[in-house]
Motif scaffolding. Sequence first.
Motif, short mmCIF file in Angstrom:
data_model
loop_
_atom_site.label_atom_id
_atom_site.label_comp_id
_atom_site.label_asym_id
_atom_site.label_seq_id
_atom_site.Cartn_x
_atom_site.Cartn_y
_atom_site.Cartn_z
N ALA A 55 0.85 -1.19 0.00
CA ALA A 55 0.00 0.00 0.00
C ALA A 55 0.88 1.24 0.00
O ALA A 55 2.01 1.23 0.52
CB ALA A 55 -0.92 0.01 1.21
N ARG A 56 0.35 2.31 -0.59
CA ARG A 56 1.09 3.58 -0.64
C ARG A 56 0.15 4.72 -0.26
O ARG A 56 -0.98 4.77 -0.74
CB ARG A 56 1.68 3.80 -2.03
N VAL A 57 0.63 5.60 0.60
CA VAL A 57 -0.22 6.68 1.09
C VAL A 57 0.57 7.98 1.16
O VAL A 57 1.74 8.00 1.55
CB VAL A 57 -0.82 6.33 2.47
N MET A 58 -0.06 9.07 0.73
CA MET A 58 0.50 10.41 0.86
C MET A 58 -0.10 11.03 2.11
O MET A 58 -1.33 11.10 2.25
CB MET A 58 0.15 11.25 -0.37
N VAL A 59 0.75 11.45 3.04
CA VAL A 59 0.28 12.10 4.26
C VAL A 59 0.93 13.47 4.38
O VAL A 59 2.16 13.57 4.51
CB VAL A 59 0.60 11.27 5.52
N TYR A 60 0.12 14.50 4.31
CA TYR A 60 0.60 15.87 4.49
C TYR A 60 -0.12 16.50 5.66
O TYR A 60 -1.31 16.24 5.89
CB TYR A 60 0.34 16.70 3.23
N SER A 61 0.60 17.32 6.41
CA SER A 61 -0.01 18.03 7.53
C SER A 61 0.59 19.43 7.59
O SER A 61 1.70 19.68 7.14
CB SER A 61 0.23 17.28 8.84
N GLY A 62 -0.19 20.36 8.16
CA GLY A 62 0.29 21.72 8.28
C GLY A 62 -0.55 22.51 9.27
O GLY A 62 -1.69 22.14 9.60
N THR A 63 0.02 23.59 9.75
CA THR A 63 -0.67 24.46 10.68
C THR A 63 -1.71 25.31 9.94
O THR A 63 -1.36 25.98 8.97
CB THR A 63 0.32 25.39 11.40
N PRO A 64 -2.96 25.28 10.35
CA PRO A 64 -3.96 26.14 9.70
C PRO A 64 -3.57 27.61 9.75
O PRO A 64 -2.99 28.08 10.74
CB PRO A 64 -5.23 25.87 10.50
N ILE A 65 -3.87 28.34 8.69
CA ILE A 65 -3.50 29.75 8.58
C ILE A 65 -4.55 30.66 9.19
O ILE A 65 -4.25 31.73 9.72
CB ILE A 65 -3.24 30.11 7.10
N HIS A 66 -5.82 30.26 9.10
CA HIS A 66 -6.93 31.02 9.69
C HIS A 66 -7.02 32.43 9.11
O HIS A 66 -7.11 33.41 9.86
CB HIS A 66 -6.80 31.08 11.22
N GLU A 67 -6.96 32.53 7.79
CA GLU A 67 -7.12 33.80 7.10
C GLU A 67 -8.16 33.65 5.99
O GLU A 67 -8.40 32.55 5.51
CB GLU A 67 -5.79 34.27 6.51
N PRO A 68 -8.77 34.77 5.57
CA PRO A 68 -9.72 34.70 4.45
C PRO A 68 -9.04 34.19 3.19
O PRO A 68 -7.85 34.45 2.96
CB PRO A 68 -10.18 36.15 4.28
N VAL A 69 -9.79 33.44 2.38
CA VAL A 69 -9.26 32.89 1.13
C VAL A 69 -10.11 33.43 -0.03
O VAL A 69 -11.33 33.27 -0.04
CB VAL A 69 -9.29 31.35 1.12
N ALA A 70 -9.44 34.07 -0.99
CA ALA A 70 -10.10 34.52 -2.21
C ALA A 70 -9.39 33.84 -3.38
O ALA A 70 -8.16 33.89 -3.48
CB ALA A 70 -10.02 36.04 -2.35
N MET A 71 -10.17 33.19 -4.23
CA MET A 71 -9.60 32.45 -5.35
C MET A 71 -10.15 32.98 -6.66
O MET A 71 -11.33 33.30 -6.78
CB MET A 71 -9.90 30.96 -5.22
N GLY A 72 -9.26 33.08 -7.64
CA GLY A 72 -9.66 33.48 -8.98
C GLY A 72 -8.77 32.78 -9.99
O GLY A 72 -7.61 33.17 -10.17
#
Length: 302
Positions: free
Chosen positions: A249-266
């Motif tokens: 089996a193969r698994v990708m595990v990523y983790s990170g500290t949440p940024i807690h800021e507004p997100v605007a995407m375009g």
Amino acid sequence: MTEQLTGERTLTRITTKQQLGPDAQVDDKALVFVPTDPALTDPFLALVEDWFSTPGFEWHPHRGLETVTTVVDGVLEHGDNLGHTGALQAGEVQWMTAGRGIIHRELAYRDEHAHVLQMWLNLPAEKKLTPSRYQDLTKAAMPRVHAPGVTIDVHAGTVGGVTGATDTHHPVQGVVATLDPDAIYDLQVPAEHRLFAHVMNGRLLIGGRELHAGQTGWSDPVTRRSGDNGGAPAATSLHLAAVDPEQPARVMVYSGTPIHEPVAMGGPFVMNTKLEITKAFADFHAGAFGPVPRQARLAYDR
């Protein structure tokens, strides 16, 4: 001495990738997760799986995020307007910081075949306009952890005393773990990190839940218990076990500290406000990202 929190991670939700099929750029596409609610996946925005031969992804811009592209199979040819060019093979990773603005392309070498997983990683507001750069993690130089029946490619962060080669702008840990049948491993993860575990192949018991290829499990940051008096939380552990007695089996595990800021995407831009998105488009069209390159394809000598 302040008591520090320890414990085993559990999964709070499980999703299954959505297969979309071919489009004008790719032979096949699947959405592992997308930013329908960025707060749920913060600091991760999206993970998309693509299979392509031609045309692939010709010159296009980005700003305000990092793209982390893991080559699953085939060979990925890439180039950017900073002058970087190259080709990455299966197991290799391209960590691109778009920052203030970059123009790049991603193609199948010789128009043959590339199969990739690309993650969009958010940047905090103070790093949105950081200088752009590429970091390539090659197989030959990939830091690895070896345990009985387990091999872990460390992309970022420190796992089992092994530190990934990526210089990150935000606290992130990322690995791809391959487990032989019936192998187990307890992956240490900072308690303040949100993590996702995406099963690339096989079947795994992850944090007490069984997942199969194409499924992704999430675990939110672990907070201090009532009565704790502060201090940095200790690392938690995510239990991984390959449950198929005949298949690895193969698994990708990523983790990170949440940024807690507004997100605007375009489109290809990720900022904090719609006004900043409008400015990103204006800057790109005004040439602030630099000219669209006229680089030739890589010579067919690999």
